[in-house]
Design a protein around this motif. Structure first.
Motif, mmCIF file in Angstrom:
data_model
loop_
_atom_site.group_PDB
_atom_site.id
_atom_site.type_symbol
_atom_site.label_atom_id
_atom_site.label_comp_id
_atom_site.label_asym_id
_atom_site.label_seq_id
_atom_site.Cartn_x
_atom_site.Cartn_y
_atom_site.Cartn_z
ATOM 1 N N GLY B 91 16.316 28.441 54.931
ATOM 2 C CA GLY B 91 15.584 29.660 54.595
ATOM 3 C C GLY B 91 14.978 29.449 53.232
ATOM 4 N N ARG B 92 14.420 30.482 52.655
ATOM 5 C CA ARG B 92 13.748 30.313 51.380
ATOM 6 C C ARG B 92 14.756 30.334 50.243
ATOM 7 N NH1 ARG B 92 10.269 28.767 54.568
ATOM 8 N NH2 ARG B 92 9.127 30.287 55.796
ATOM 9 N N GLY B 93 14.911 29.247 49.577
ATOM 10 C CA GLY B 93 15.898 29.182 48.495
ATOM 11 C C GLY B 93 15.351 29.654 47.173
ATOM 12 N N VAL B 94 14.785 30.873 47.151
ATOM 13 C CA VAL B 94 14.243 31.409 45.905
ATOM 14 C C VAL B 94 14.816 32.804 45.678
ATOM 15 C CG1 VAL B 94 12.088 30.148 46.169
ATOM 16 C CG2 VAL B 94 12.259 32.462 47.041
ATOM 17 N N PHE B 95 14.679 33.311 44.465
ATOM 18 C CA PHE B 95 15.095 34.687 44.179
ATOM 19 C C PHE B 95 13.890 35.588 44.419
ATOM 20 C CE2 PHE B 95 17.657 31.947 41.406
ATOM 21 C CZ PHE B 95 18.909 32.257 41.896
ATOM 22 N N PRO B 96 13.892 36.372 45.487
ATOM 23 C CA PRO B 96 12.652 37.060 45.882
ATOM 24 C C PRO B 96 12.143 38.065 44.859
ATOM 25 C CG PRO B 96 14.522 37.762 47.236
ATOM 26 C CD PRO B 96 14.967 36.589 46.434
ATOM 27 N N ASN B 97 13.022 38.725 44.101
ATOM 28 C CA ASN B 97 12.536 39.753 43.190
ATOM 29 C C ASN B 97 12.208 39.230 41.798
ATOM 30 O OD1 ASN B 97 12.763 42.429 44.711
ATOM 31 N ND2 ASN B 97 14.711 41.441 45.125
ATOM 32 N N LEU B 98 12.416 37.922 41.593
ATOM 33 C CA LEU B 98 12.089 37.345 40.297
ATOM 34 C C LEU B 98 10.705 36.702 40.374
ATOM 35 C CD1 LEU B 98 14.960 37.925 39.530
ATOM 36 C CD2 LEU B 98 15.259 35.571 38.808
ATOM 37 N N SER B 99 9.992 36.722 39.260
ATOM 38 C CA SER B 99 8.672 36.076 39.257
ATOM 39 C C SER B 99 8.853 34.565 39.344
ATOM 40 C CB SER B 99 7.926 36.441 37.976
ATOM 41 O OG SER B 99 8.578 35.850 36.885
ATOM 42 N N VAL B 100 7.752 33.891 39.623
ATOM 43 C CA VAL B 100 7.799 32.431 39.714
ATOM 44 C C VAL B 100 8.345 31.838 38.414
ATOM 45 C CG1 VAL B 100 6.368 30.376 39.874
ATOM 46 C CG2 VAL B 100 5.957 32.290 41.403
ATOM 47 N N ARG B 101 7.864 32.354 37.301
ATOM 48 C CA ARG B 101 8.330 31.846 35.999
ATOM 49 C C ARG B 101 9.822 32.046 35.843
ATOM 50 N NH1 ARG B 101 6.122 33.721 30.653
ATOM 51 N NH2 ARG B 101 6.960 31.745 29.952
ATOM 52 N N ASP B 102 10.296 33.240 36.200
ATOM 53 C CA ASP B 102 11.726 33.500 36.017
ATOM 54 C C ASP B 102 12.551 32.649 36.969
ATOM 55 O OD1 ASP B 102 11.131 35.202 34.044
ATOM 56 O OD2 ASP B 102 11.470 37.059 35.167
ATOM 57 N N ASN B 103 12.018 32.390 38.176
ATOM 58 C CA ASN B 103 12.703 31.483 39.081
ATOM 59 C C ASN B 103 12.836 30.111 38.432
ATOM 60 O OD1 ASN B 103 13.502 31.977 42.061
ATOM 61 N ND2 ASN B 103 11.811 33.398 41.694
ATOM 62 N N LEU B 104 11.762 29.679 37.805
ATOM 63 C CA LEU B 104 11.820 28.367 37.151
ATOM 64 C C LEU B 104 12.794 28.391 35.969
ATOM 65 C CD1 LEU B 104 8.049 27.412 37.254
ATOM 66 C CD2 LEU B 104 9.888 26.431 38.599
ATOM 67 N N PHE B 125 3.100 21.075 41.638
ATOM 68 C CA PHE B 125 2.624 22.121 42.555
ATOM 69 C C PHE B 125 1.684 23.055 41.806
ATOM 70 C CE2 PHE B 125 7.027 21.167 43.998
ATOM 71 C CZ PHE B 125 6.708 20.564 45.185
ATOM 72 N N PRO B 126 0.419 22.692 41.694
ATOM 73 C CA PRO B 126 -0.517 23.510 40.901
ATOM 74 C C PRO B 126 -0.609 24.959 41.390
ATOM 75 C CG PRO B 126 -1.489 21.403 41.490
ATOM 76 C CD PRO B 126 -0.208 21.487 42.227
ATOM 77 N N VAL B 127 -0.443 25.197 42.699
ATOM 78 C CA VAL B 127 -0.519 26.594 43.181
ATOM 79 C C VAL B 127 0.455 27.482 42.441
ATOM 80 C CG1 VAL B 127 -1.155 27.361 45.447
ATOM 81 C CG2 VAL B 127 0.460 25.500 45.213
ATOM 82 N N LEU B 128 1.648 26.946 42.178
ATOM 83 C CA LEU B 128 2.667 27.774 41.525
ATOM 84 C C LEU B 128 2.175 28.223 40.159
ATOM 85 C CD1 LEU B 128 5.980 25.939 42.429
ATOM 86 C CD2 LEU B 128 4.915 27.895 43.522
ATOM 87 N N GLY B 129 1.425 27.347 39.497
ATOM 88 C CA GLY B 129 0.895 27.700 38.188
ATOM 89 C C GLY B 129 -0.048 28.892 38.267
ATOM 90 N N ASP B 130 -0.802 28.973 39.358
ATOM 91 C CA ASP B 130 -1.726 30.098 39.507
ATOM 92 C C ASP B 130 -1.001 31.401 39.789
ATOM 93 O OD1 ASP B 130 -3.578 28.136 39.282
ATOM 94 O OD2 ASP B 130 -3.901 27.950 41.455
ATOM 95 N N ARG B 131 0.228 31.281 40.253
ATOM 96 C CA ARG B 131 0.935 32.493 40.675
ATOM 97 C C ARG B 131 2.177 32.742 39.842
ATOM 98 N NH1 ARG B 131 -1.214 34.261 45.136
ATOM 99 N NH2 ARG B 131 -2.611 32.861 46.235
ATOM 100 N N ARG B 132 2.138 32.344 38.585
ATOM 101 C CA ARG B 132 3.387 32.348 37.819
ATOM 102 C C ARG B 132 4.007 33.721 37.622
ATOM 103 N NH1 ARG B 132 1.550 29.020 32.811
ATOM 104 N NH2 ARG B 132 0.084 28.115 34.284
ATOM 105 N N THR B 133 3.188 34.788 37.627
ATOM 106 C CA THR B 133 3.786 36.106 37.387
ATOM 107 C C THR B 133 4.084 36.864 38.682
ATOM 108 O OG1 THR B 133 1.586 37.023 37.182
ATOM 109 C CG2 THR B 133 2.706 36.425 35.137
#
Ligand SMILES: Nc1ncnc2c1ncn2[C@@H]1O[C@H](COP(=O)(O)OP(=O)(O)OP(=O)(O)O)[C@@H](O)[C@H]1O
Ligand SMILES: [Mg+2]
Lengths: 702, 239
Positions: B91-104, B125-133
């Motif tokens: 499944g998706r191993g990310v924290f869904p309510n945290l922003s991309v930056r906070d996940n990092l 992954f340049p896409v992630l940079g575009d969606r950091r917030t």
């Protein structure tokens, strides 16, 4: 203009307090994943403790403050985290919500028990001896100034913690997905402890700041928080700046309403109910859902058999017959509530148990049933009873409309707000006209209630009313069991499990929700009417939000999905209260406290006590000889007690001992079951629901 | 390709159970540094459970877990993570309510600074940079997997455990993600990949193991004989 400025200053200083409390709520919600219903109650306890230290024991103010904020509040926070929250962490949002409701109930009962509510406890504002600060035409007290400064400081510090420190991010991450947070080297336990310590400390700050401006009353203080809830909902339970804005809006609105609202009979209640109204509006205007992480678990809903439900309904009526023949007249009056409150508690089953909609306003709706019956059936007109049920159902359908947009915690909050609006405003209204129809509710006092006319008999004696309530509880239980077994029940459970899936399967969400809300409200209304008949006169306080919380808790303890919960809740609510009542009036809060404590034990049987009891006693019921023996013993005990040959208590103890020992024998007899070879399962012993899974695991493993 | 060092991750005789029902009946598996091992098998075989045992999320009921020659059986997930085991869960191993930056930001536990991690992640992954917030839960499935995989890139793990990275993703995205995984392995990381659909992963795997009913009946190089083995296990014709 001067007046306006003065109101503004007052409004802003209340806003500051709401901001502190609201940010505490946001903090616990984002870092512990819990909407803490008891947040206000924690602040209330802090205010009482502070009073006790600073005024009661005359400690110096700084010492008292430090003790409450740095010792008692963190200790309480750690207690809440360790004892209440950690065990239910793995369960789900609903269970965590129930824990905070239990905590709220427990705190109020504890405060009333320790600090006699009939004594006044004035608390001086901070720096009361300094003269006010002049701001042009208006002035501001030092207490108000301190409050505002604290609010700004708190908000800034919290924002920094949550968004600019790794510890704050770790706390938010732990809420999203504990297991994943563990994989990134975070310590979810430490995060939880920190979250609760800080959350309760903030509640304490808010409680101590607000206490000097209002009376020190347990219930009042705990519910004052409704305004702070509104502020937090403005911030969608996550944004601190928006929470602040919300607090300012609510604080100013309250101040201006207090200042400018014309004084007549209808409006003072509106002023009191304004925060709740605003909360309801804010909930609807700012719908909010957390993005779901991966952990979500649902409790199974037990499936009653047709025979089982008939046996259960029969036992309800039998129990009533036993009670009326054994008990004295006075006792019958008090124990009658077992069955009427049982009907009210049963109303949670289709709504919360099957459909997963948590409503905290069931007792308020029961109150509507009671007054409608009281007025229309003033001479026992039987037709008025279905009318009362229908009107209650109509109110339930009305509640369902906003409920469409809300779910989970937000629905619980919305229904709580609705209950507060009823308590503070609607129930306090004098008689009024709507479209030419005269509407009378509690008429600013109490309403007499009588029993119905049934086939020419006017049922008024406690015995008749108890039997009536028992028969109706039995019928209602049968109906709810039939609902669960039928197609509709399964569809409702599908709705609970996933609204999206329900809709894609062709279910109509609006229709289903309205119907189930109306159904359960109708049940609650019926229960309310029965309860009213037994009470003979009803007042609004008997049906307010706080009175309803213990019934909700007991229904949860019983098991929201189990039909037996109605009877269980009635018994568990009434019997301890009656036993304690003999000890004196102080014991009333003690029994509420016990209920709250029992609620806190939820983690031990999340599916409820009723299904567990069913599982434990089902063996005895299936064993013919032992079951006959049990019936015989019970009949004997009853006969002895009814004819006054032996003391009733003694007979009860004897019956209990006999039943327990027979049950022990029954479970001992059934032990050899596992020795039956697999191929005989379903033949030599009944096929159990879990068998299929055991077999498929075993074949997969071999 | 090929092994750079000795065995890094070693499971020997691992058994695991849920509620008293055993689902792993003695699993032996070795992953060398720089090696990519594919663990394949039908649904319910116990692949996820094997990874969870290896990451310390699920305690084994018997058997040993060695990390770089050190016995770490019974260590907690957090401690294993700090000693270099990185599990990207099913499944998706990310924290869904945290922003991309906070996940990092949550990936800083191995001592790298926040900036370093962000730079490394956005470079891959340049896409992630575009969606950091943006909140991670609102990213597309592929973007979420990239974010999850970023943890494997930026925390310098010794062992990388991947569970069904391809789930719900387009073949092109999957091929791309696995290229990144191959890059990681070339830096000397031991990689264990669980997959349903073998094709994509076998392109980068050095070694393959088949898991069926909690046991490993076959392991060897990912060649033709594996395909025959696999189809027999998926179709249930194996003994
Ligand atoms: N939390 C759990 N509780 C009980 N049983 C479980 C649990 N998790 C897995 N199982 C059981 O253990 C067995 C192995 O599960 P596992 O998730 O490891 O399989 P898998 O190989 O990853 O399957 P898939 O390819 O479908 O992901 C299955 O039979 C499953 O039902
Ligand atoms: Mg799996």
């Amino acid at each position: 203009m001067d007046q306006f400025l003065a109101f503004t200053v007052v409004g802003l200083s209340t806003a500051a307090i709401y901001a502190v409390i609201g940010s505490g709520l946001v903090l616990t919600h984002t870092t512990a994943g819990v909407f803490n219903f008891a947040h206000g109650a924690a602040g209330m306890l802090a205010a009482f403790s502070y009073w006790q230290l600073a005024v009661g024991w005359e400690w110096p103010v700084p010492l008292a403050l430090a003790t409450v904020l740095l010792v008692l509040a963190p200790a309480f926070g750690l207690f809440v985290e360790r004892v209440l929250m950690r065990p239910v962490q793995a369960l789900g949002e609903a269970e965590r919500l129930v824990m905070t409701v239990a905590l709220l109930t427990g705190c109020i009962a504890l405060a009333r028990w320790v600090w006699d509510p009939n004594t006044a406890r004035p608390l001086a504002p901070f720096f009361a001896d300094r003269s006010a600060i002049r701001l042009g035409p208006a002035s501001m007290t030092w207490h108000q100034a301190v409050t505002m400064a604290v609010a700004v400081a708190v908000a800034a510090a919290l924002w920094f913690l949550l968004h600019r420190t790794r510890a704050g991010t770790e706390m938010r991450a732990s809420v999203d997905d504990r297991a994943l947070a563990g994989l990134t080297g975070a310590d979810p336990l430490r995060a939880g402890r920190l979250a609760w310590t800080l959350g309760i400390q903030l509640a304490a700050v808010g409680g101590i700041l607000i206490a000097p401006t209002v009376a020190l009353d347990a219930q009042q203080l705990s519910l004052l928080i409704v305004s702070a809830y509104t502020a937090a909902v403005f911030g969608r339970l996550r944004s601190l700046p928006l929470t602040f804005l919300g607090a300012v809006v609510v604080g100013l609105l309250e101040a201006y309403l207090a200042g400018y609202l014309p004084r007549n009979d209808f409006l003072p209640g509106l002023r009191l109910a304004a925060p709740a109204l605003l909360l309801l509006l804010a909930l609807l205007a700012f719908p909010h859902r957390r993005l779901r992480g991966r952990d979500r678990r649902l409790v199974r809903v037990p499936l009653p058999t047709a025979r089982g439900s008939l046996v259960f309904a029969g036992s309800v009526v039998l129990l009533a017959v036993v009670l009326v023949t054994v008990l004295t007249e006075d006792a019958i009056i008090s124990y009658g509530a077992v069955f009427s409150l049982g009907v009210i508690a049963l109303s949670f089953v289709p709504l919360a148990g099957f459909t997963g909609q948590i409503s905290l306003c069931q007792l308020s709706i029961a109150g509507i049933g009671a007054v409608v019956w009281g007025h229309l059936g003033a001479h026992g007109e039987l037709w008025a009873l279905p009318v009362a049920v229908l009107i209650a159902a109509g109110v339930g359908a009305l509640v369902a409309l906003p409920a469409l947009r809300l779910s989970g915690v937000y629905l619980a909050l919305g229904t709580a707000a609705f209950a507060v609006i009823l308590d503070r405003w609607v129930f306090t209204l004098p008689a009024f006209d709507v479209f030419g129809v005269r509407v009378t509710l509690f008429d600013q006092g109490s309403v007499p209630v009588t029993g119905p006319d049934l086939f020419g008999w006017h049922l008024t004696s406690p015995t008749q009313l108890l039997l009536l309530a028992a028969v109706l509880l039995a019928l209602a239980s049968l109906a709810v069991a039939a609902l669960r077994r039928g197609r509709i029940g399964r569809r409702l459970i599908a709705l609970r499990d996933s609204e999206a899936a329900f809709a894609t399967l062709g279910g109509r969400l609006l229709g289903a929700k309205v119907a189930v809300f109306a159904l359960s409200a109708g049940l609650a209304g019926l229960g309310g009417a029965l309860y009213g008949m037994q009470l003979q006169t009803v007042t609004a306080e008997q049906f307010n939000l706080v009175a309803g919380l213990p019934i909700f808790l007991i229904a949860v303890i019983g098991g929201l999905g189990a039909v037996g919960t109605g009877l269980f809740a009635g018994l568990a609510f009434v019997v301890p209260t009656q036993l304690f009542a003999e000890l004196g009036s102080w014991a009333h809060d003690l029994s509420t406290l016990l209920i709250a404590l029992a609620g806190m034990g939820l983690a031990h049987s999340p599916a409820g006590v009723a299904p567990r009891m069913h599982a434990e006693w089902a063996k005895l019921a299936r064993d013919r000889t032992l079951f006959r023996a049990l019936l015989g013993v019970l009949a004997l005990c009853w006969l002895l007690a009814a004819t006054n040959a032996v003391n009733g208590g003694l007979a009860l103890v004897a019956a209990l001992v006999a039943a327990l020992s027979l049950n022990a024998r029954a479970s001992a007899r059934r032990q050899p079951a596992p020795d039956i070879p697999v191929e005989w399962w379903g033949l030599r012993r009944p096929w159990k629901p879990e068998d299929g899974e055991v077999l498929s695991r075993a074949t997969a493993a071999s | 390709m090929g092994a750079i060092g000795g065995p890094l991750l070693e499971l020997s005789g691992v058994r695991a159970a849920y509620d008293g029902i055993t689902v792993l009946h003695g699993v032996d598996l070795t992953v060398d540094a720089g090696q990519v091992v594919a663990l394949l098998g039908p649904n319910g075989a116990g692949k996820t459970t094997t990874l969870n045992v290896a990451a310390g999320v699920h305690p084994p009921s018997a058997g040993r877990l060695n990390l770089g020659g050190r016995d770490v059986s019974g260590a907690r997930a957090g401690d294993l993570a700090r000693s270099g085991v990185c599990l990207i869960p099913e499944g998706r191993g990310v924290f869904p309510n945290l922003s991309v930056r906070d996940n990092l930001w949550m990936m800083t536990f191995t001592g790298r600074t926040r900036e370093e991690i962000e730079d490394a992640a956005y470079a891959r992954f340049p896409v992630l940079g575009d969606r950091r917030t943006q909140a991670a839960g609102t990213l597309s499935g592929g973007e979420q997997q990239m974010l999850a995989l970023a943890r494997g890139l930026t925390t310098d793990p010794a062992v990388l455990l991947l569970d069904e990275l391809s789930m719900g993703l387009a073949p092109l995205v999957v091929a791309d993600l696995y290229e990144r995984v191959a890059d990681i392995a070339r830096e000397g990381v031991a990689v264990l990949i669980v997959e349903q659909f073998a094709a994509a992963v076998l392109k980068i795997a050095d070694h393959a193991a088949v898991l069926a009913r909690g046991r490993i009946p076959w392991q060897g190089p990912p060649d033709r004989s594996l395909h025959a083995e696999l189809s027999s296990y998926y179709l249930g014709s194996a003994p």
